[in-house]
Scaffold this active site. Sequence first.
Site, PDB file in Angstrom:
ATOM      1  N   TYR A 289       4.108   1.631  -7.237  1.00 47.41           N
ATOM      2  CA  TYR A 289       2.851   1.378  -6.516  1.00 47.41           C
ATOM      3  C   TYR A 289       1.659   1.960  -7.303  1.00 47.41           C
ATOM      4  O   TYR A 289       0.676   1.262  -7.563  1.00 47.41           O
ATOM      5  CB  TYR A 289       2.959   1.987  -5.115  1.00 47.41           C
TER       6      TYR A 289
ATOM      7  N   SER B 288       0.809  -1.227   0.000  1.00 47.28           N
ATOM      8  CA  SER B 288       0.000   0.000   0.000  1.00 47.28           C
ATOM      9  C   SER B 288       0.842   1.277   0.000  1.00 47.28           C
ATOM     10  O   SER B 288       0.306   2.368   0.216  1.00 47.28           O
ATOM     11  CB  SER B 288      -0.927   0.010   1.214  1.00 47.28           C
TER      12      SER B 288
HETATM   13  C1  15L Z   1      -1.931   5.752  -0.542  1.00 45.64           C
HETATM   14  O1  15L Z   1      -2.282   5.164  -1.559  1.00 45.64           O
HETATM   15  C2  15L Z   1      -1.281   5.049   0.576  1.00 45.64           C
HETATM   16  O2  15L Z   1      -1.776   3.722   0.719  1.00 45.64           O
HETATM   17  C3  15L Z   1      -1.377   5.773   1.893  1.00 45.64           C
HETATM   18  O3  15L Z   1      -0.393   5.228   2.748  1.00 45.64           O
HETATM   19  C4  15L Z   1      -1.209   7.294   1.764  1.00 45.64           C
HETATM   20  O4  15L Z   1       0.105   7.586   1.548  1.00 45.64           O
HETATM   21  C5  15L Z   1      -2.095   7.841   0.675  1.00 45.64           C
HETATM   22  O5  15L Z   1      -1.997   7.115  -0.519  1.00 45.64           O
HETATM   23  C6  15L Z   1      -1.826   9.310   0.358  1.00 45.64           C
HETATM   24  O6  15L Z   1      -1.508   9.624  -0.779  1.00 45.64           O
HETATM   25  O7  15L Z   1      -1.948  10.129   1.263  1.00 45.64           O
END
Ligand code: 15L
Length: 271
Positions: free
Chosen positions: A139, A79
């Site tokens: 990611y 994530s």
């Molecule tokens: C996400 O996709 C992440 O999973 C999370 O940890 C945050 O970093 C979030 O985005 C974000 O962009 O604030």
Amino acid sequence: MSDIPARPVLLTGASGALGRVLVPALAAAGWTLRLTDLAPFPDALPPGTSFTRADLADGVAMLRLAEGCGAILHFGGVSVERPFEEIVGPNLRGLYHIYEAARREKARVIFASSNHSVGFHERGTTIDADDPFLPDGYYGLSKAYGELMGRLYWMKHGVESVLIRIGSSLPEPTTARMLASYLSYDDLIRFAIRAVMAETVGVSVVWGASANQAMTWWRADDRGRIGWTPEDSADGFAGRLAGRVSNDPVEERYVGGAFCRIDYTREDPPA
Ligand code: 15L
């Protein structure tokens, strides 16, 4: 109209931060939940739930877990930004296993996509859900791939998907950026209920942010098709967080914030 799905719902990533928010809320709503994660479930299991420890890389385990399910809330996988080799297994191969299970069960997939699939769009512009992907790392790229997987399985197999590009879902916003990207836990829970219960969704893409005044980055999406409207807002934090910015021009320029800066090697940022 009942808000209880006719068939059990599989939730991947159950032991993660958002999984642990969804589990008690959906169980309290009377849902039968099959939970899975690579990590043990750290909380007490509410009534109507069962937990199986499994790896998304194990396609047979995913097929078994999904047996008889009408929907898969896919919140599992890596994530945050990580090296490519760490993303491939859970987020690319694992996603394929989830969609194969959905295809076999004729189940709907609700996929936790991310703002990082469009993270290199500039904060000063406004984009719609059908504007181009602009991932800000491996990611974000894996989330774009997941969304395209959803489209492939819809066109080829009639598997429905709701793809939510989550902004920042935390107990509360902690930076100025999150005055725009914040998605409250309650808005996320209401979203998950609508995404599973909506009659037909085809492939629906939804921006995952609460009703934040600062959210000028994102516009049209398919929320009307699933009947979801965010009710919370980050606005009450504006006074406290307005100055909570970094000194990094790359981080502050783009939607994806700090993720854009990771391994950023350009010396000539685009004009
Ligand atoms: C996400 O996709 C992440 O999973 C999370 O940890 C945050 O970093 C979030 O985005 C974000 O962009 O604030």
